[in-house]
Write an enzyme that holds these catalytic residues in place. Sequence first.
Site, short mmCIF file in Angstrom:
data_model
loop_
_atom_site.label_atom_id
_atom_site.label_comp_id
_atom_site.label_asym_id
_atom_site.label_seq_id
_atom_site.Cartn_x
_atom_site.Cartn_y
_atom_site.Cartn_z
N ARG A 88 0.84 -1.20 0.00
CA ARG A 88 0.00 0.00 0.00
C ARG A 88 0.88 1.25 0.00
O ARG A 88 0.51 2.28 -0.56
CB ARG A 88 -0.95 -0.03 1.20
N ASP A 148 -11.56 -4.75 7.20
CA ASP A 148 -10.66 -5.79 7.71
C ASP A 148 -11.41 -6.70 8.69
O ASP A 148 -11.21 -7.91 8.71
CB ASP A 148 -9.43 -5.15 8.36
N ARG A 151 -13.74 -9.01 6.77
CA ARG A 151 -12.99 -10.14 6.19
C ARG A 151 -12.77 -11.22 7.24
O ARG A 151 -13.01 -12.40 7.00
CB ARG A 151 -11.64 -9.65 5.65
N HIS A 175 -3.94 0.31 8.34
CA HIS A 175 -4.45 -0.57 7.29
C HIS A 175 -3.26 -1.03 6.46
O HIS A 175 -2.97 -0.50 5.41
CB HIS A 175 -5.46 0.20 6.43
O1 TXD Z 1 -9.72 -0.46 2.84
C1 TXD Z 1 -9.46 0.43 2.09
N1 TXD Z 1 -9.32 1.66 2.54
C2 TXD Z 1 -9.31 0.18 0.64
C3 TXD Z 1 -8.57 1.13 -0.14
C4 TXD Z 1 -9.98 -0.91 0.01
C5 TXD Z 1 -9.97 -1.01 -1.36
C6 TXD Z 1 -9.30 -0.06 -2.22
N2 TXD Z 1 -8.49 0.88 -1.53
C7 TXD Z 1 -7.89 2.00 -2.28
O2 TXD Z 1 -8.91 2.80 -2.85
C8 TXD Z 1 -7.04 1.60 -3.46
O3 TXD Z 1 -5.75 1.19 -3.05
C9 TXD Z 1 -7.01 2.92 -4.24
O4 TXD Z 1 -6.05 3.80 -3.67
C10 TXD Z 1 -8.42 3.48 -4.02
C11 TXD Z 1 -9.36 3.29 -5.19
O5 TXD Z 1 -9.41 1.93 -5.55
P1 TXD Z 1 -10.26 1.46 -6.84
O6 TXD Z 1 -10.20 -0.01 -6.89
O7 TXD Z 1 -11.57 2.15 -6.87
O8 TXD Z 1 -9.35 2.06 -8.00
P2 TXD Z 1 -9.79 2.41 -9.52
O9 TXD Z 1 -10.85 1.47 -9.98
O10 TXD Z 1 -8.53 2.53 -10.29
O11 TXD Z 1 -10.47 3.84 -9.38
C12 TXD Z 1 -9.79 4.99 -9.04
C13 TXD Z 1 -10.47 6.14 -9.72
C14 TXD Z 1 -10.33 6.12 -11.25
O12 TXD Z 1 -11.62 6.16 -11.86
C15 TXD Z 1 -9.54 7.39 -11.55
O13 TXD Z 1 -9.90 8.00 -12.80
C16 TXD Z 1 -9.91 8.25 -10.37
O14 TXD Z 1 -9.88 7.37 -9.27
N3 TXD Z 1 -9.00 9.37 -10.18
C17 TXD Z 1 -9.42 10.62 -9.87
N4 TXD Z 1 -10.65 11.11 -9.67
C18 TXD Z 1 -10.77 12.43 -9.39
N5 TXD Z 1 -9.69 13.25 -9.30
C19 TXD Z 1 -8.44 12.79 -9.50
N6 TXD Z 1 -7.39 13.62 -9.41
C20 TXD Z 1 -8.27 11.42 -9.80
N7 TXD Z 1 -7.19 10.65 -10.07
C21 TXD Z 1 -7.65 9.40 -10.28
#
Ligand code: TXD
Length: 310
Positions: A88, A148, A151, A175
């Site tokens: 992470r 967590d 799970r 986390h």
């Molecule tokens: O337990 C937890 N906290 C987590 C965290 C559980 C699952 C996922 N976790 C984290 O959430 C993961 O490690 C990522 O850092 C985020 C998002 O995961 P996701 O699976 O949703 O990633 P995606 O599908 O790649 O989506 C990210 C989106 C994508 O559509 C990008 O275009 C957008 O973020 N994005 C933005 N949106 C707005 N503004 C900006 N600057 C931007 N940059 C990327």
Amino acid sequence: MSPKVAVIGAGNVGATCAQRILEHDLADVALVDVVEGLAAGKALDLAEAAPLVGHDRKITGSTDYRVIEGSLIVVITAGLARKPGMSRSDLLMANAKILQSIVPQVATRAPGAILIVVTNPLDTMTYLAWRLSGFPRERVMGMAGVLDSSRLRYFVSEKLKVPAGEVEALVLGGHGDTMVPVPAQTTVSGKPITQLLPKPEVDQLMQRAREGGAEVVKLLKTGSAFYAPASAVAEMVQAILKDEKKVLPACVFLSGQYGLRDLFCGVPARLGKNGVEEIVEISLTAEEKQALAASAQAVQADRAAVDALL
Ligand code: TXD
């Protein structure tokens, strides 16, 4: 009037969060993503499901932060997700820059909102969102502990062949690999798991919970978990919107509780309409206290890097 929740990032977690919030009939949703058309397209698709799902909530999607005005809660899911072999923390600087571009806009358009951060590395991104927003600590939290713990609850239910709803569990700490599942708080119909399984098997379940995220990443290969994370966010959103005062594990600002000060880390917190309404201190064994302190220290390791951005 229907309350509104904004979800920033319309990727896997963000779009599924929006879906859960609508399907649980919790609020209207404003979805924002930097990719042109993505949030608008997913919002339209979700809206077209409303007659089938049977809710009357509205959803809008845009690249423009004006759509989030009036939101009571803003969920931040924007950022890169882990690929196999990535920790992470590997996501740290890339996602810190993404938050730098988002949080000031959120603070301008929804200055009274409660922030729920999802982006990894979770504890550091929650701290960064707090600093960038200027919001009081009660209105900034991160989602990890609910996921967590869920799970772990599932793994226990699978192992003991009991309904998942009969299992309670608690995972504290950062986390990451240092998270702290608490066996004494892992119960089946009120009975601690330590009385139901021999220690090596309990340890195995705790370890599987620690590696729960990586297990999904390894299978998916192209991204990380999103169904359970989105459900975990919905649980927190519901506790806040309905002012449930429910105690859920959340990444919150600590000011001396559990012997930890001036950092964000996962502990049980009472969530209600004001955000974090109380930090609940449960008794931990000396070993668990030590593991929590070590986890907090691991979280702090990333702090200097993001402080340099402020
Ligand atoms: O337990 C937890 N906290 C987590 C965290 C559980 C699952 C996922 N976790 C984290 O959430 C993961 O490690 C990522 O850092 C985020 C998002 O995961 P996701 O699976 O949703 O990633 P995606 O599908 O790649 O989506 C990210 C989106 C994508 O559509 C990008 O275009 C957008 O973020 N994005 C933005 N949106 C707005 N503004 C900006 N600057 C931007 N940059 C990327």
